[in-house]
Structure formats: C-alpha cells, structure tokens
Design a protein around this motif. Structure first.
Motif, PDB file in Angstrom:
ATOM      1  N   ARG A  34       0.943  -1.111   0.068  1.00 27.56           N
ATOM      2  CA  ARG A  34       0.088   0.003  -0.460  1.00 27.56           C
ATOM      3  C   ARG A  34       1.448   0.739  -0.231  1.00 27.56           C
ATOM      4  O   ARG A  34       1.471   1.150   0.239  1.00 27.56           O
ATOM      5  N   ASP A  35       0.240   2.229  -0.833  1.00 23.34           N
ATOM      6  CA  ASP A  35       0.819   3.553  -0.799  1.00 23.34           C
ATOM      7  C   ASP A  35       1.107   4.133   1.357  1.00 23.34           C
ATOM      8  O   ASP A  35       0.736   3.579   1.757  1.00 23.34           O
ATOM      9  N   ALA A  36       2.322   5.507   0.640  1.00 21.06           N
ATOM     10  CA  ALA A  36       2.457   5.878   2.202  1.00 21.06           C
ATOM     11  C   ALA A  36       1.312   5.766   3.183  1.00 21.06           C
ATOM     12  O   ALA A  36      -0.368   6.256   3.036  1.00 21.06           O
ATOM     13  N   TRP A  37       0.724   5.990   4.826  1.00 15.91           N
ATOM     14  CA  TRP A  37       0.350   6.073   5.947  1.00 15.91           C
ATOM     15  C   TRP A  37      -0.058   7.424   5.533  1.00 15.91           C
ATOM     16  O   TRP A  37       1.070   8.175   5.530  1.00 15.91           O
ATOM     17  N   GLN A  38      -1.504   7.743   5.869  1.00 18.01           N
ATOM     18  CA  GLN A  38      -1.200   8.986   6.352  1.00 18.01           C
ATOM     19  C   GLN A  38      -1.896   9.206   7.139  1.00 18.01           C
ATOM     20  O   GLN A  38      -2.871   8.642   7.865  1.00 18.01           O
ATOM     21  N   ALA A  39      -0.885   9.408   8.135  1.00 16.81           N
ATOM     22  CA  ALA A  39      -0.891   9.381   9.606  1.00 16.81           C
ATOM     23  C   ALA A  39      -1.990  10.214  10.569  1.00 16.81           C
ATOM     24  O   ALA A  39      -2.129  11.730   9.730  1.00 16.81           O
ATOM     25  N   PRO A  40      -2.923  10.823  11.038  1.00 12.61           N
ATOM     26  CA  PRO A  40      -3.700  11.136  11.898  1.00 12.61           C
ATOM     27  C   PRO A  40      -2.619  12.656  12.434  1.00 12.61           C
ATOM     28  O   PRO A  40      -1.917  12.343  12.608  1.00 12.61           O
ATOM     29  N   ASP A  41      -3.787  13.399  12.768  1.00 14.69           N
ATOM     30  CA  ASP A  41      -2.920  15.351  13.421  1.00 14.69           C
ATOM     31  C   ASP A  41      -3.438  14.728  14.710  1.00 14.69           C
ATOM     32  O   ASP A  41      -4.006  14.707  15.195  1.00 14.69           O
ATOM     33  N   VAL A  42      -1.811  14.346  15.343  1.00 13.21           N
ATOM     34  CA  VAL A  42      -2.116  14.399  17.413  1.00 13.21           C
ATOM     35  C   VAL A  42      -0.803  15.769  17.700  1.00 13.21           C
ATOM     36  O   VAL A  42      -0.829  15.741  18.319  1.00 13.21           O
ATOM     37  N   SER A  43      -1.342  16.558  16.432  1.00 12.34           N
ATOM     38  CA  SER A  43      -0.912  18.092  17.071  1.00 12.34           C
ATOM     39  C   SER A  43      -1.088  18.397  18.473  1.00 12.34           C
ATOM     40  O   SER A  43      -0.404  18.876  19.168  1.00 12.34           O
ATOM     41  N   ALA A  44      -2.901  17.578  18.811  1.00 11.62           N
ATOM     42  CA  ALA A  44      -3.587  18.254  20.200  1.00 11.62           C
ATOM     43  C   ALA A  44      -2.951  17.177  21.679  1.00 11.62           C
ATOM     44  O   ALA A  44      -2.378  17.568  22.173  1.00 11.62           O
ATOM     45  N   PHE A  45      -1.968  16.157  20.785  1.00  9.18           N
ATOM     46  CA  PHE A  45      -1.342  15.277  22.127  1.00  9.18           C
ATOM     47  C   PHE A  45       0.239  15.963  22.037  1.00  9.18           C
ATOM     48  O   PHE A  45       1.518  15.124  22.892  1.00  9.18           O
ATOM     49  N   ALA A  46       0.534  17.006  21.051  1.00 11.42           N
ATOM     50  CA  ALA A  46       2.471  17.336  21.180  1.00 11.42           C
ATOM     51  C   ALA A  46       2.833  17.918  22.410  1.00 11.42           C
ATOM     52  O   ALA A  46       2.410  18.735  23.526  1.00 11.42           O
ATOM     53  N   GLY A  47       3.604  17.168  22.788  1.00 15.62           N
ATOM     54  CA  GLY A  47       4.612  17.001  24.253  1.00 15.62           C
ATOM     55  C   GLY A  47       3.481  16.483  24.990  1.00 15.62           C
ATOM     56  O   GLY A  47       4.012  16.446  26.918  1.00 15.62           O
ATOM     57  N   THR A  48       2.533  15.641  25.321  1.00 10.52           N
ATOM     58  CA  THR A  48       2.120  15.204  26.261  1.00 10.52           C
ATOM     59  C   THR A  48       2.869  14.321  26.444  1.00 10.52           C
ATOM     60  O   THR A  48       3.330  13.338  25.907  1.00 10.52           O
TER      61      THR A  48
END
Length: 546
Positions: free
Chosen positions: A104-118
């Motif tokens: 399969r082509d490259a995975w599109q990761a979800p947006d996890v910016s809300a957890f940055a540094g958590t």
C-alpha cells in the motif's frame, strides 16, 4: 467508513459501511415491508431484520459473494432476495482466494498536534522500559503449586488489608444467617506501599505432562510476565520434579533482561523442609519485594513508551462499526506519536490477510505473516477444525454469521498504520509501531499473550459484555453500544455508542479515549477490571483453540 443513515417516516436507521458493499446493517429492529434508502434507490424489506443483522441490497444468486467492509465476507448458499436477511441458512464463510497484494502507498497519519508534548506518569525501569503499573508477581512453575499460590494470595491480601472480595464475603454471611453479621475481617488499613499497585498471583494448568514445546512456551510466557515493564519483581514456586524446571525459566528471563536488574526469587517445595517453611520463605520474599518495588515512583514519560494491546470479546454486530474502528483510531494516534500497538487473534484475521499484507512495511514482514497464518490453519485442519468455526453462538445471534464477517470488523482494531513486525506466540515486542501477534481468538488466552509480549495497557472491545482483565496490564473495556455501557457500567470503561447514533465522530471520540488511556497509564483512572480484581491468566497450550 460511510455513515449513511437511511430513513422513512419512522426514521428506520441502517448503515452501509463501504461503497462496494452489497449489504447494509440494521441499527434497530426493522419491520417487514419497511423501505430503506440506499444510494438514491429504495429497497423494500421482504422480512423483519433484527438490529445488528445485515440484509441484501440486491438479489444474490447461489454462489455470489457477500461483500462488507469492501471485502468478501461470505458466499450465498441459495438465492437471497434484495431486502432479505443474511443468515447462517443462506450464507457460509468465504473469503477472497488471492491474498497476494502489492504494498500500500504511504500511510496518512492522523493529526496528533493536540497531544504534542503530552506525557503520562509511569514507572521508569533501569532497562529503559516504562510501566503503567507497579506490581510484584507470584508465579507457579507447575500446576501442583496452585494451592500454595492460593494460600499466599489469601495470606498476603489479609495482611495488607486489601481483600477485594470483602463486601461479597459480608453479603454471603448476611444471606446465610438471615441478618447482618458483624464484620470480623480486618478493617482497611493505610497503604503500606503507596507506590505499589499490588501483588498479582498467577495460576495455570501446565508445567508437567506436556510436550517439550508446551514447556518452552510456558517458560517463555512466564518470562514475559516476570520481565514485563509493569512488574518490579517476582516470587516463583516450583515443586521440583516437573518438566518446567527452574533453569529453563531462568534462561528465558535472562534472554529478556540480560542485565538482571529485576529481583526474582525461585523456591522449590521438594527442597524445603516443610510446607510451612516454604510459605514463610515465599511471604518473606514478597514483603521484601514490596519494599523494593515501593522505591519506584511515577514520573513523566513520553507517549512513545506506551504499548497498547487490542482485543475484542463478546462481539456483536456493532463491534466492527463503532468500538473496533474507534480503538483502531487510538492505535493510529499512538503510532503517530511514536508508540506501539499489538493486534492479535489470528483466526479473526482470516479473510483480511490481503489487507494486512498490503500494510506490511516490507516483504520479510509480509512473508512471516503468511507463514504463521498458514501454519496455524494447517494445524487446525489436522484436528478437523477451521477458522470458519470461530464465531460463537452469541456472535451469530448478534449478526456475525461468518468468520470473515467477524474478522473484517475485528481487524479494524489495528487501525490503518503500517505493520512493522509480526510476532509468534510469546515473542517480545521489539519494534515501535503496529505489530501482529499470533494468538488464538479465545479472549483470555489472547489477552494473556498480549501482556506476555509486553503490552503495558490493553483496550478490549465488547458488544455483549465481558469482565475480562489481566494480572499485570490494566484492561480498559470499550462498549460497542450504549445499551451495554449502561447495563454493565460496572465493567465498561468507555461507550462507543454515540458513533452509531451519529452523535459523535470516531475522530473526536478517539482523542477522548486516548486521554482516558493516558489517565489509566498514569494511575489517575482505575479501569473497572482492576477495581474488580479481574485478573485472568490462561496460557495457550498451542493446540487448536479457536
């Protein structure tokens, strides 16, 4: 996932999961004659459709494929009219025959910016692992020691004033004597070891009388528990003459933690002068071990140190529509944050092999998955079994009528990220990201294996309700529907039902569930299974257990 709600004057709700599907799912009981809209056309139901069950969108001839989740999940064994229910009478297990699929082509990761540094507050171990709990483990090498394990269990919980069944014991006295009896048990005490989550006692039926492979597998599994990031140390009881000898377990432990930082005490009953002497020595190692374990304190750790095992049990027709994809979205988020997920239950991956192979990061990983799946299927065939026998009567009553249908929904727990490694039973987690683990579909055998491979938190989805827990890895229970979440709120931790009602999107609930995981990993939330002292442990004897 396509959340298309069909309705007539009575707001009859149905769901078509994938654009290629030729069935829809009833989200509530639908009467005969009801009209359901699907992609601009109306279909009249030719019979009542029970909620969670599927019905055909077009006439199907004998031999036609039944498609759900965009994959083959069955084959019509007789003509099925449009608007008729898909049942075990007219459909049998079937999957796509060709599982060779390009990467399969490259995975599109979800947006996890809300957890940055958590971070989460975990127990940092000398070897770099981080625990979500801190327990002392008491382990029998052979079933002959189970009675002594139970003696130790009752003695230790009584001494610590932490009997989890105290209220039930009081209830039993009241029922027997017809009145409230004075509680003669010791009152709860201040925790002597505030940084320790307790002592966990394992029992099992193995250790002697089996094959060499059985013995090795047991020792490897026990080593996985002793060396688990949530375990501070262990006391091991051996009879002495059994097949699973102390040195075999010591070797397995040394393979996993060659630095040997974790204290492990091995006691042999046949070398002890008496049972009392054995129990005294075991109690001494346990209480000394608790003092050592209490030196560990929670401190901030990155989410990349988390490893989520995912499991489903007591599944219903909604599990693959709500709870399973919700858990998959949580796994995707954790992988995007550098953590790990472990998807098990190989019988419940039958029919979606091509999907998982396409997600393998390279051909070596894909080939190992093929080899382990084929070996498992061959072993099943030798004893007259097959993966198609996997759905339980409860599954079938709730609309999961073929193994492929169950598998397609069960695989959703693994999300969409690349498969970085495939582990055989008892092998430890080695690579960050999504891993596949060869286990049976049996709930407890599989959760037992997930913890043995290093999952330090387990997400368990259920549609019918199950109390399953684990001795060392906290287990969070996610209900597929709100009725279950309300009715069994004493065992359910999270409700995925709003997804079915269109009241919440998977994405927003995934963020909420991940936050609950962080709280559980930090000790700020106590999972229901932990509160109930539901500590299930069943090794897989590597026979056929579907």
């Amino acid at each position: 996932m396509t959340h298309a709600i069909a309705s007539d004057a009575g707001r009859l709700a149905t769901l078509r999961v994938h654009a290629a599907d030729n069935v829809r799912v009833a989200l509530k009981d639908l009467p005969e004659g009801a009209e359901v809209e699907d992609d601009g056309r109306r279909i009249r139901l030719v019979e009542p459709i029970r909620h969670k069950h599927k019905f055909a969108l077009a006439d199907l001839a004998e031999g036609d494929s039944v498609i759900m989740y965009g994959v083959t999940v069955g084959r019509a064994t007789r003509p099925i009219a449009a608007g008729a229910s898909i049942t075990t009478v007219n459909t049998e297990h079937s999957t796509a025959s060709d599982i060779t699929t390009s990467r399969r082509d490259a995975w599109q990761a979800p947006d996890v910016s809300a957890f940055a540094g958590t971070t989460f507050d975990g127990y940092r171990r000398p070897d770099g692992q981080v625990g979500t709990a801190n327990v002392w483990l008491v382990v029998p090498l052979v079933f002959c020691e189970n009675r002594n394990i139970e003696v130790l269990r009752q003695s230790v919980t009584d001494a610590l004033g932490e009997d989890p069944y105290r209220d039930y014991k009081r209830l039993a006295r009241e029922l027997l004597h017809g009145r409230a009896e004075e509680d003669t048990a010791l009152p709860p005490r201040e925790r002597l070891f505030p940084n320790v989550d307790g002592v966990r006692f394992l029992t099992h039926t193995l250790g002697c009388g089996g094959t060499d492979d059985d013995t090795r597998a047991l020792c490897q599994l026990l080593a996985g528990y002793i060396c688990h990031p949530n375990v501070a140390g262990a006391t091991v009881l051996s009879l002495g003459c059994q097949k699973a000898q102390i040195d075999l377990l010591q070797e397995a432990v040394a393979e996993r933690t060659p630095d040997g930082w974790r204290p492990v005490h091995y006691l042999e009953q046949q070398a002890s002068r008496s049972e009392e002497a054995l129990i005294r020595e075991a109690l001494t190692t346990i209480f000394d071990g608790l003092r050592l374990a209490n030196r560990f304190e929670r401190s901030p750790a990155p989410l990349s140190a988390l490893s989520l095992g995912v499991e489903c049990g007591g599944s219903d027709g909604f599990s693959g529509l709500s709870a399973n994809p919700l858990v998959g979205a949580v796994v995707d988020r954790l992988v995007a944050l550098g953590g790990s997920g472990i998807l098990s239950e190989f019988p419940e991956l039958c029919g979606v092999e091509h999907e998982l192979i396409a997600r393998c990061r390279d051909e070596c990983v894909a080939e190992r998955f093929r080899i382990l799946m084929e070996a498992y299927q061959r072993h099943a065939a030798r004893v007259g079994a097959d993966f198609s026998m996997n759905p339980s009567p409860g599954n079938i009553r709730d609309g999961l009528i073929t193994d492929a249908m169950k598998s397609a929904g069960a695989a959703k727990k693994g999300g969409d990220s690349p498969v970085v490694d495939v582990l055989d039973y008892t092998e430890p987690l080695r690579r960050k990201g999504l891993n596949l683990l060869c286990t049976p579909g049996n709930d407890v055998e599989s959760t037992t294996a997930l913890a043995g491979s290093g999952a330090n938190l387990i997400l368990f989805t259920t549609g019918l309700g199950t109390p399953t827990g684990n001795p060392v890895a906290p287990v969070l229970k996610i209900a597929s529907n709100s009725e279950l979440a309300s009715r069994m709120d004493d065992v359910i931790d999270f409700d995925a039902g709003p997804i079915l009602r269109g009241e919440a999107q998977i994405e927003e609930l995934a963020d909420e569930l991940l936050r609950l995981c962080i709280d559980a990993a930090s000790g700020r939330y106590t999972p229901k299974a932990v509160g109930l002292a539901q500590y299930d442990f069943i090794p897989w004897k590597r026979g056929v257990s579907l």
